[in-house]
Scaffold this motif. Structure first.
Motif, mmCIF file in Angstrom:
data_model
loop_
_atom_site.group_PDB
_atom_site.id
_atom_site.type_symbol
_atom_site.label_atom_id
_atom_site.label_comp_id
_atom_site.label_asym_id
_atom_site.label_seq_id
_atom_site.Cartn_x
_atom_site.Cartn_y
_atom_site.Cartn_z
ATOM 1 N N SER A 1 0.834 -1.208 0.000
ATOM 2 C CA SER A 1 0.000 0.000 0.000
ATOM 3 C C SER A 1 0.863 1.250 0.000
ATOM 4 O O SER A 1 0.510 2.263 -0.626
ATOM 5 C CB SER A 1 -0.948 -0.007 1.204
ATOM 6 N N LYS A 2 2.003 1.207 0.664
ATOM 7 C CA LYS A 2 2.908 2.359 0.669
ATOM 8 C C LYS A 2 3.500 2.587 -0.718
ATOM 9 O O LYS A 2 3.572 3.737 -1.195
ATOM 10 C CB LYS A 2 4.013 2.153 1.707
ATOM 11 N N LEU A 3 3.911 1.531 -1.380
ATOM 12 C CA LEU A 3 4.482 1.699 -2.715
ATOM 13 C C LEU A 3 3.422 2.136 -3.726
ATOM 14 O O LEU A 3 3.723 2.900 -4.645
ATOM 15 C CB LEU A 3 5.163 0.411 -3.179
ATOM 16 N N TRP A 4 2.188 1.657 -3.569
ATOM 17 C CA TRP A 4 1.118 2.117 -4.470
ATOM 18 C C TRP A 4 0.883 3.622 -4.288
ATOM 19 O O TRP A 4 0.664 4.341 -5.266
ATOM 20 C CB TRP A 4 -0.170 1.344 -4.202
ATOM 21 N N ALA A 5 0.909 4.083 -3.045
ATOM 22 C CA ALA A 5 0.726 5.514 -2.792
ATOM 23 C C ALA A 5 1.890 6.316 -3.380
ATOM 24 O O ALA A 5 1.690 7.379 -3.991
ATOM 25 C CB ALA A 5 0.600 5.772 -1.294
ATOM 26 N N ASP A 6 3.102 5.819 -3.194
ATOM 27 C CA ASP A 6 4.267 6.498 -3.760
ATOM 28 C C ASP A 6 4.171 6.562 -5.275
ATOM 29 O O ASP A 6 4.482 7.590 -5.896
ATOM 30 C CB ASP A 6 5.554 5.768 -3.364
ATOM 31 N N GLU A 7 3.751 5.476 -5.895
ATOM 32 C CA GLU A 7 3.623 5.433 -7.347
ATOM 33 C C GLU A 7 2.614 6.469 -7.829
ATOM 34 O O GLU A 7 2.840 7.157 -8.842
ATOM 35 C CB GLU A 7 3.218 4.038 -7.805
ATOM 36 N N ALA A 8 1.498 6.593 -7.115
ATOM 37 C CA ALA A 8 0.475 7.565 -7.510
ATOM 38 C C ALA A 8 1.029 8.991 -7.459
ATOM 39 O O ALA A 8 0.779 9.803 -8.359
ATOM 40 C CB ALA A 8 -0.754 7.436 -6.613
ATOM 41 N N LEU A 9 1.786 9.318 -6.414
ATOM 42 C CA LEU A 9 2.365 10.652 -6.294
ATOM 43 C C LEU A 9 3.406 10.896 -7.386
ATOM 44 O O LEU A 9 3.412 11.956 -8.034
ATOM 45 C CB LEU A 9 2.997 10.827 -4.914
ATOM 46 N N LEU A 10 4.281 9.924 -7.631
ATOM 47 C CA LEU A 10 5.312 10.102 -8.649
ATOM 48 C C LEU A 10 4.710 10.184 -10.048
ATOM 49 O O LEU A 10 5.195 10.938 -10.898
ATOM 50 C CB LEU A 10 6.343 8.969 -8.567
ATOM 51 N N ASP A 11 3.652 9.428 -10.296
ATOM 52 C CA ASP A 11 2.974 9.535 -11.598
ATOM 53 C C ASP A 11 2.365 10.923 -11.780
ATOM 54 O O ASP A 11 2.438 11.519 -12.870
ATOM 55 C CB ASP A 11 1.883 8.480 -11.723
ATOM 56 N N ALA A 12 1.760 11.453 -10.732
ATOM 57 C CA ALA A 12 1.112 12.765 -10.835
ATOM 58 C C ALA A 12 2.132 13.863 -11.100
ATOM 59 O O ALA A 12 1.944 14.705 -11.988
ATOM 60 C CB ALA A 12 0.330 13.062 -9.551
ATOM 61 N N VAL A 13 3.221 13.869 -10.329
ATOM 62 C CA VAL A 13 4.216 14.919 -10.531
ATOM 63 C C VAL A 13 5.013 14.677 -11.808
ATOM 64 O O VAL A 13 5.484 15.634 -12.445
ATOM 65 C CB VAL A 13 5.123 15.045 -9.291
ATOM 66 N N GLY A 14 5.126 13.418 -12.228
ATOM 67 C CA GLY A 14 5.756 13.132 -13.511
ATOM 68 C C GLY A 14 4.981 13.746 -14.658
ATOM 69 O O GLY A 14 5.563 14.281 -15.615
ATOM 70 N N ALA A 15 3.670 13.673 -14.588
ATOM 71 C CA ALA A 15 2.841 14.291 -15.623
ATOM 72 C C ALA A 15 2.986 15.810 -15.600
ATOM 73 O O ALA A 15 2.995 16.466 -16.652
ATOM 74 C CB ALA A 15 1.378 13.897 -15.414
ATOM 75 N N GLU A 16 3.128 16.391 -14.394
ATOM 76 C CA GLU A 16 3.273 17.842 -14.284
ATOM 77 C C GLU A 16 4.573 18.328 -14.910
ATOM 78 O O GLU A 16 4.575 19.281 -15.708
ATOM 79 C CB GLU A 16 3.227 18.261 -12.813
ATOM 80 N N ILE A 17 5.689 17.708 -14.553
ATOM 81 C CA ILE A 17 6.958 18.194 -15.096
ATOM 82 C C ILE A 17 7.076 17.843 -16.570
ATOM 83 O O ILE A 17 7.674 18.589 -17.352
ATOM 84 C CB ILE A 17 8.174 17.673 -14.289
ATOM 85 N N SER A 18 6.492 16.717 -16.979
ATOM 86 C CA SER A 18 6.513 16.370 -18.397
ATOM 87 C C SER A 18 5.830 17.453 -19.223
ATOM 88 O O SER A 18 6.306 17.837 -20.304
ATOM 89 C CB SER A 18 5.833 15.015 -18.620
ATOM 90 N N ALA A 19 4.735 17.972 -18.712
ATOM 91 C CA ALA A 19 4.001 19.009 -19.449
ATOM 92 C C ALA A 19 4.856 20.245 -19.684
ATOM 93 O O ALA A 19 4.851 20.824 -20.778
ATOM 94 C CB ALA A 19 2.726 19.373 -18.693
ATOM 95 N N VAL A 20 5.623 20.657 -18.671
ATOM 96 C CA VAL A 20 6.437 21.867 -18.861
ATOM 97 C C VAL A 20 7.710 21.564 -19.640
ATOM 98 O O VAL A 20 8.222 22.435 -20.360
ATOM 99 C CB VAL A 20 6.758 22.561 -17.517
ATOM 100 N N LEU A 21 8.242 20.350 -19.523
ATOM 101 C CA LEU A 21 9.432 19.996 -20.295
ATOM 102 C C LEU A 21 9.142 19.996 -21.795
ATOM 103 O O LEU A 21 10.027 20.296 -22.602
ATOM 104 C CB LEU A 21 9.969 18.635 -19.863
ATOM 105 N N HIS A 22 7.917 19.650 -22.167
ATOM 106 C CA HIS A 22 7.555 19.585 -23.581
ATOM 107 C C HIS A 22 6.855 20.854 -24.077
ATOM 108 O O HIS A 22 6.546 20.948 -25.263
ATOM 109 C CB HIS A 22 6.675 18.361 -23.834
ATOM 110 N N ALA A 23 6.625 21.810 -23.184
ATOM 111 C CA ALA A 23 6.004 23.075 -23.587
ATOM 112 C C ALA A 23 7.074 24.030 -24.117
ATOM 113 O O ALA A 23 8.273 23.815 -23.908
ATOM 114 C CB ALA A 23 5.284 23.693 -22.394
ATOM 115 N N PRO A 24 6.678 25.096 -24.800
ATOM 116 C CA PRO A 24 7.656 26.108 -25.228
ATOM 117 C C PRO A 24 8.494 26.592 -24.057
ATOM 118 O O PRO A 24 7.960 26.894 -22.979
ATOM 119 C CB PRO A 24 6.768 27.225 -25.799
#
Length: 414
Positions: A303-326
């Motif tokens: 359950s701890k690793l599932w929670a960690d995965e959810a947080l890392l996936d969410a912030v991964g999507a956030e930084i990915s968006a700005v890395l690929h933006a102008p």
């Protein structure tokens, strides 16, 4: 090293005649194939501590090396969101190779972070078309490389105590300061040259196949035109330039998660097949998997690793968006908010991952401490790299944001 190693016995390119993955899910399937191959003898290869040429060739053959590369030059053109998950997946099979791949992705993106448009085009075509692997001689805790000007050339000299990728890289990222100034310059150079001398001295507790030993840079020459981001010898700064640190910190967090997931998967497989029920507690169980304390223990860790995965996936999507933006769109505030969330994700997976890598012994039993089982590799790998920078400072960054709304100033570690 086992002579039957699936990595080193010349299997050839198993994907040579296979269709290239078409989307992120298929690339994650490809990464899982690589992880499965690496997992078979990860412990034996770790103990042999040999330079991982075959493992890197596996990454090249699989196409994972050029995951972020332009489609026009044979790359997959995938997003950082996918790249983070690929790093995590590969690290489940071998934490060292997950780190090598993650650092490669960051240094392959270095041109986009700081270079001019013309330089970006040249670098991305070079590494993608040739399936080149990046290393980096950039460790900021050491003295900067010294750069002297010699006409139209820059000459880099100095020493770095850590240089992940080392002898397995095709290209090396250098960073130094022009003597007599405070001008920092990044440049990308071929690794195979007389002026780059690796000491072959990486012999640490874990992450042993990352080629992270020291390197001497002896009068390596670079044309002024290859100084990343400089126009007429003047740097053109953007907030986007500072994304290198949050991007690499999230690389760390994802291969930490992969290592912890690998530990839990390996331990649970051992428990299902080998761990015995405890016969002296009353209400004896026929199978270890019926033991309440084992079910509770695995449930708590998962359950701890599932929670960690959810947080890392969410912030991964956030930084990915700005890395690929102008590049011009990123603000200092938005950069700082993302850095804080990455800090939170990193500190959670360090704590939870080390707990997993330790408690799996309690859930597998005394016989699982045998060196033949090799559960120690997960703790050794995670413990070693999680010392990269003090986790207490990540907690402080998160606390400052929660209490005062402060975001961290960009440094080499924030």
């Amino acid at each position: 090293m086992s002579i039957t190693s699936p990595v080193t016995t010349g299997l050839g390119n198993r994907w040579q005649d296979a269709a290239a993955p078409r989307d992120s899910e298929e690339w994650l399937d490809r990464a899982q194939e690589v992880a499965d191959i690496l997992a078979v003898d990860a412990v034996e290869r770790d103990r042999a501590n040999a330079t991982p040429h075959a493992e890197v060739q596996l990454l090249k053959d699989s196409g994972l090396i050029t995951l972020l590369g332009p489609v026009a030059h044979g790359g997959a053109g995938e997003s950082w969101d996918t790249a983070y998950k690929v790093i995590r997946t590969v690290a489940r099979g071998d934490g060292s190779i997950g780190q090598v791949l993650g650092y490669h992705y960051l240094w392959a993106w270095a041109a986009r972070l700081v270079a001019t448009e013309e330089q970006i085009t040249a670098v991305e075509e070079l590494y993608t078309a040739n399936r080149f692997v990046f290393g980096g001689a950039v460790n900021p805790r050491d003295s900067d490389l010294v750069i002297r000007e010699d006409g139209d050339e820059l000459v880099f000299s100095g020493r770095k105590s850590f240089s992940t990728g080392g002898q397995i890289s095709d290209l090396t990222v250098l960073e130094g300061v022009v003597e007599g100034t405070e001008t920092h310059i990044f440049a990308i150079v071929p690794t195979d040259q007389d002026g780059i001398v690796f000491a072959d001295d990486w012999d640490n507790l874990g992450q042993r196949l990352t080629e992270s030993g020291s390197v001497e840079i002896r009068d390596v020459r670079v044309p002024w035109g290859s100084a990343a981001g400089f126009v007429d010898k003047v740097f053109q700064p953007l907030t986007y330039n500072t994304l290198n640190v949050p991007a690499i910190q999230l690389v760390f967090a994802n291969f930490y998660l992969g290592i912890a997931q690998g530990a839990l998967e390996t331990a649970s497989a051992y428990t299902r097949t080998t761990t015995r029920a405890w016969p002296y507690g009353g209400g004896d169980k026929q199978r270890a998997t019926d033991e309440w304390y084992l079910r509770e223990g695995y449930g708590d860790l998962a359950s701890k690793l599932w929670a960690d995965e959810a947080l890392l996936d969410a912030v991964g999507a956030e930084i990915s968006a700005v890395l690929h933006a102008p590049r011009e769109e990123l603000t200092a505030r938005r950069r700082g908010e993302i850095a804080v969330r990455i800090a939170a994700g990193k500190l959670r997976i360090v704590d939870d991952g080390l707990e997993v890598a330790t408690k799996v012994y309690e859930l597998t039993g005394a016989r699982a401490s045998s060196n033949a089982v090799g559960l120690d590799i997960f703790w050794r790998n995670l413990r070693t790299h999680s010392l990269h920078d003090p986790i207490a400072y990540k907690k402080r960054e998160v606390g400052g944001f929660v209490l005062l709304g402060e975001v961290p100033e960009p440094t080499w570690y924030t």
